[in-house]
Design an enzyme around this catalytic site. Structure first.
Site, PDB file in Angstrom:
ATOM      1  N   ARG A 258       0.849  -1.185   0.000  1.00  0.00           N
ATOM      2  CA  ARG A 258       0.000   0.000   0.000  1.00  0.00           C
ATOM      3  C   ARG A 258       0.885   1.235   0.000  1.00  0.00           C
ATOM      4  O   ARG A 258       1.939   1.264   0.653  1.00  0.00           O
ATOM      5  CB  ARG A 258      -0.920   0.016   1.225  1.00  0.00           C
ATOM      6  CG  ARG A 258      -2.091  -0.935   1.130  1.00  0.00           C
ATOM      7  CD  ARG A 258      -3.101  -0.510   0.055  1.00  0.00           C
ATOM      8  NE  ARG A 258      -4.234  -1.422  -0.083  1.00  0.00           N
ATOM      9  CZ  ARG A 258      -4.284  -2.433  -0.952  1.00  0.00           C
ATOM     10  NH1 ARG A 258      -3.255  -2.681  -1.754  1.00  0.00           N
ATOM     11  NH2 ARG A 258      -5.354  -3.207  -1.015  1.00  0.00           N
ATOM     12  N   ASP A 282       3.967   0.118  -7.528  1.00  0.00           N
ATOM     13  CA  ASP A 282       2.644  -0.166  -8.083  1.00  0.00           C
ATOM     14  C   ASP A 282       1.580   0.587  -7.297  1.00  0.00           C
ATOM     15  O   ASP A 282       0.438   0.681  -7.748  1.00  0.00           O
ATOM     16  CB  ASP A 282       2.379  -1.675  -8.031  1.00  0.00           C
ATOM     17  CG  ASP A 282       1.136  -2.069  -8.792  1.00  0.00           C
ATOM     18  OD1 ASP A 282       0.965  -1.576  -9.930  1.00  0.00           O
ATOM     19  OD2 ASP A 282       0.334  -2.868  -8.273  1.00  0.00           O
ATOM     20  N   HIS A 307      -1.251   0.690 -10.048  1.00  0.00           N
ATOM     21  CA  HIS A 307      -1.863  -0.354  -9.209  1.00  0.00           C
ATOM     22  C   HIS A 307      -2.400  -1.518 -10.060  1.00  0.00           C
ATOM     23  O   HIS A 307      -3.585  -1.867  -9.975  1.00  0.00           O
ATOM     24  CB  HIS A 307      -2.977   0.244  -8.345  1.00  0.00           C
ATOM     25  CG  HIS A 307      -3.214  -0.525  -7.071  1.00  0.00           C
ATOM     26  ND1 HIS A 307      -3.640   0.053  -5.909  1.00  0.00           N
ATOM     27  CD2 HIS A 307      -3.070  -1.845  -6.800  1.00  0.00           C
ATOM     28  CE1 HIS A 307      -3.766  -0.874  -4.974  1.00  0.00           C
ATOM     29  NE2 HIS A 307      -3.427  -2.038  -5.496  1.00  0.00           N
ATOM     30  N   ILE A 308      -1.519  -2.104 -10.833  1.00  0.00           N
ATOM     31  CA  ILE A 308      -1.908  -3.209 -11.713  1.00  0.00           C
ATOM     32  C   ILE A 308      -1.323  -4.536 -11.249  1.00  0.00           C
ATOM     33  O   ILE A 308      -1.266  -5.502 -12.011  1.00  0.00           O
ATOM     34  CB  ILE A 308      -1.456  -2.940 -13.167  1.00  0.00           C
ATOM     35  CG1 ILE A 308       0.070  -2.788 -13.232  1.00  0.00           C
ATOM     36  CG2 ILE A 308      -2.163  -1.710 -13.727  1.00  0.00           C
ATOM     37  CD1 ILE A 308       0.632  -2.893 -14.636  1.00  0.00           C
TER      38      ILE A 308
END
Lengths: 346, 346
Positions: A258, A282, A307-308
Site C-alpha cells: 500500500r 505499483d 496499481h496493476i
C-alpha cells in the site's frame, strides 16, 4: 423478475422466493455462472466504468446478494435500502475497507472475498518492477519514445544498473521482504479498526510483531526490498527517511503493498540524492491522484505503475469466478467458498 | 612513452620494447588493470561518447594492442596504420562484425572478446521484457506519466494481460527459446561469411540445424517466445508474417537477439490486428534509427528498449575486466583468457 417483498418479507424464510443478485462490477467470463441460472434474477451494471451509486441504490431493493468491487461502498444506507432479503456481499478484492462490517454483522450478512488467488500475479509484477527499477527501464523506454536513440553514443556503462541475477561480484544478492518473512502480511486484521491487532496473530500464519519501529538490518542488507505490507495507521511510513538513509546506494525499493507504507517525500529525496538506486511502485500515497507533477512520477529512477499488480487475465478471471461462487452460495444459504470471518474485526 | 619504431620494427621481436595499448572505449573499473602497469603505455579515449575514427588512426601508430567496442571498425586501414607491433585486438562485445578477421589473419593478430559473461544479464532483461509486454507495462507507465490515473475508472479487467506465472488455467505455460533449445546459438560461426556454417556445429554445444524454414510447433505452442538468435542472412526474418500468424492471440514475443531476425512490418501488423498479445524488443531492425514514427514504437502493445540487454553494472564490469585482461595477455605474448578462434571463419 425481482423478488416481491409483498409476498415475503425475507427470501431466507421462503425457499420458493426467487433470489436477486445485483452485480455492480464486471465479472467477465464468470458472469454466466450467475446469469445462466434460471432460479436467480441477475441485474448487471454493464458500463465499462465504476458503478453509479444511484444505480446501486435503485437496484439493490429486495436483493439477496450483491457483487461489488473496492470502489463500491457497502454502508448502512445500501444495506437498509436492500431490505431484509440481503444475505451476502461478495467483493472481488482481497481488501474490505469499502465494507462497513459492523452494519453487516448487525444484519447477519455474510461477506465473500478473494484473498490468496492474486499472490502469483502480484509476485510477477513485483519481479517486473524490481527489474525495471534496477535496469532503468522507465528511462530507456522513454528514451526511445522521445527519439533519443538515433543520436545516442553508446558507451559500455550507459544505461547500466545493478544486476538482479547472481554475478561473481554478488553470488547471493540479499532480498528483503517486508511481508511474509519479517513483518505484516495481508490480509491482516483490519488495522484501521484495531491498531493493536498486529500483536494478536493467532489466526494467521507467520509471525506478526507489532509495528517494527526500527529494522536497520532489513534496510542495510537488502539489495532489493519488496514492500508488501497492508495499509492503515500501523504501517504508515514504515519506510521513512531514517530507513531509506540506511539502505545501500545500489539497492532497489519495490512497493506492491500500500502506498501509505512508504513516505513519498522521503523516497523522492532518496532517489534524487542517490541514497538508493531506484524504485518500482505499483502503489503510491494519495493514488489515484498521482500525475506528472508528482515528484516520484517525474523522477527518472522511479517507475510508477497504476496499481496493476494483480491485473493478470487468469488471476482476475479466477477472482471473478470466486466472487460469483461466493455470491451464489450466499443467496442459496450454502457455505461460502471463501468467507471473511469478520467476527474479530467488529 | 610510445614504442619507438626506429629502435625496433616489431615489439614482438624485442622484449625490451615498451608496449602501447590504445583504449578506445570506457573500461570503467577495469582501466587500472592496464593504466597502473609501469611496463605499458596506455593511451585512453576519455570522452563519454564513441571514439573518433581520426583519434584512433592518430594514436594507433606503433601500438601493440587496441581495445575497442562494436562501434569501432577494425579494418585494413587501422591495422596498417598501427604497423607491425600490433598483436591483439580486444573487443568489449560478444559480436565481432566490426572486425575484419581476414586482415587480422593476414597479420597474425589475435582477437579477444567477451562471450558468455553477459548471458545472465540478458536473461534478466528477457524476463523483464516478457513481463512488460504481457502485463502492458509500457502502456500503464505512460498512463501515469500522461496524467490519466486520476480520472481512471477501475474495472476488474482493465490493464489485464496474460499471466506468466503458473495459474490453474495454465499450470505449465509453454515457453519457446529460439536459441539454446531449438536453433541457432550465439556465437555461431559468422553467418555473413559462411552461410553453410550452421550445418557444421562440431565446435559448439547444442544442435545447429540449417535455417529452420518452418517451425510451426514453436509458433503454435509458445506462450512466450524468446528470440535469442544472432543476426546475419541465415536468420533474417525467421519471425515473419507466416510465423506470426501461427502464434496464439495471447502469446508474447521477446527479441533479445538481433533485430533482423524479426520482420518489423509483419510484427507491427500482428500487434495491431491481435494475432499475438504483445512484444518486448531490446533490438529492432535498423536500430538505432528507430524513433517515435516507427510503427513498433507507436504500438501500445509493444515495448521497445534501446539494446540494453547486457547493461548491468556487474556484467559490464566483468566484460571490461576480461577485455583488459585479453589486451594485456595479447601484448605480453601470453594466451588470451578468451580468444576468438577465427580460423574457421576467414
Amino acid at each position: 423478475m425481482p423478488s416481491n417483498s409483498s409476498l415475503s418479507t425475507s427470501a431466507a424464510s421462503n425457499p420458493q422466493t426467487r433470489h436477486k443478485i445485483v452485480v455492480c462490477t464486471d465479472l467477465g467470463p464468470a458472469l454466466p455462472l450467475l446469469r445462466d441460472r434460471r432460479d436467480i434474477d441477475v441485474v448487471t451494471w454493464t458500463e465499462n466504468r465504476c458503478c453509479d451509486r444511484n444505480w446501486m441504490l435503485q437496484n439493490i431493493v429486495g436483493a439477496s446478494g450483491v457483487v461489488v468491487c473496492f470502489q463500491n461502498a457497502v454502508d448502512r444506507e445500501l444495506v437498509e435500502t436492500a431490505g431484509p432479503n440481503l444475505r451476502v456481499v461478495s467483493t472481488i478484492s482481497v481488501g474490505y475497507e469499502h465494507i462497513d462490517l459492523n452494519v453487516l454483522a448487525q444484519h447477519n450478512i455474510r461477506v465473500g472475498y478473494t484473498p490468496d488467488i492474486l499472490t502469483d500475479a502480484v509476485a510477477d509484477s513485483a519481479v517486473m518492477l524490481a527489474l525495471m527499477a534496477s535496469r532503468r527501464a522507465g528511462h530507456s523506454y522513454a528514451f526511445v519514445k522521445n527519439n533519443e536513440w538515433p543520436t545516442f553514443h553508446w558507451t559500455p556503462f550507459a544505461f547500466c544498473g545493478p544486476q538482479l541475477s547472481t554475478t561473481t561480484f554478488s553470488p547471493t544478492p540479499p532480498c528483503g521482504l517486508w511481508n511474509h518473512t519479517l513483518h505484516l502480511h495481508p490480509p491482516a486484521p483490519a488495522p484501521s479498526r484495531n491498531p493493536h491487532a498486529t500483536n494478536n496473530s493467532a489466526p494467521l500464519t507467520g509471525s506478526y510483531p507489532s509495528r517494527p519501529s526500527t529494522s536497520p538490518a532489513l534496510a542495510r542488507d537488502s539489495d532489493v526490498l519488496f514492500v508488501l505490507a497492508p495499509g492503515g495507521p500501523t504501517t504508515r511510513h514504515l519506510v521513512d527517511e531514517a530507513f531509506l538513509r540506511l539502505m545501500k546506494p545500489t539497492s532497489v525499493l519495490v512497493n506492491n503493498g500500500r502506498g501509505s507504507v512508504v513516505d513519498s517525500t522521503a523516497l523522492a529525496r532518496a532517489l534524487a540524492e542517490g541514497w538508493i538506486w531506484g524504485a518500482g511502485l505499483d502503489v503510491v500515497e494519495e493514488e489515484p491522484h498521482v500525475g506528472p507533477e508528482h515528484p516520484l512520477v517525474g523522477e527518472p529512477r522511479c517507475v510508477v505503475l497504476p496499481h496493476i499488480g494483480s491485473a493478470a487475465l487468469e488471476t482476475r478471471a479466477e477472482m471473478a469466478t470466486l466472487t460469483a461462487r461466493n455470491a451464489l452460495a450466499g443467496v442459496l444459504g450454502q457455505p461460502l467458498p471463501v468467507a471473511l470471518d469478520y467476527s474479530t474485526l467488529v
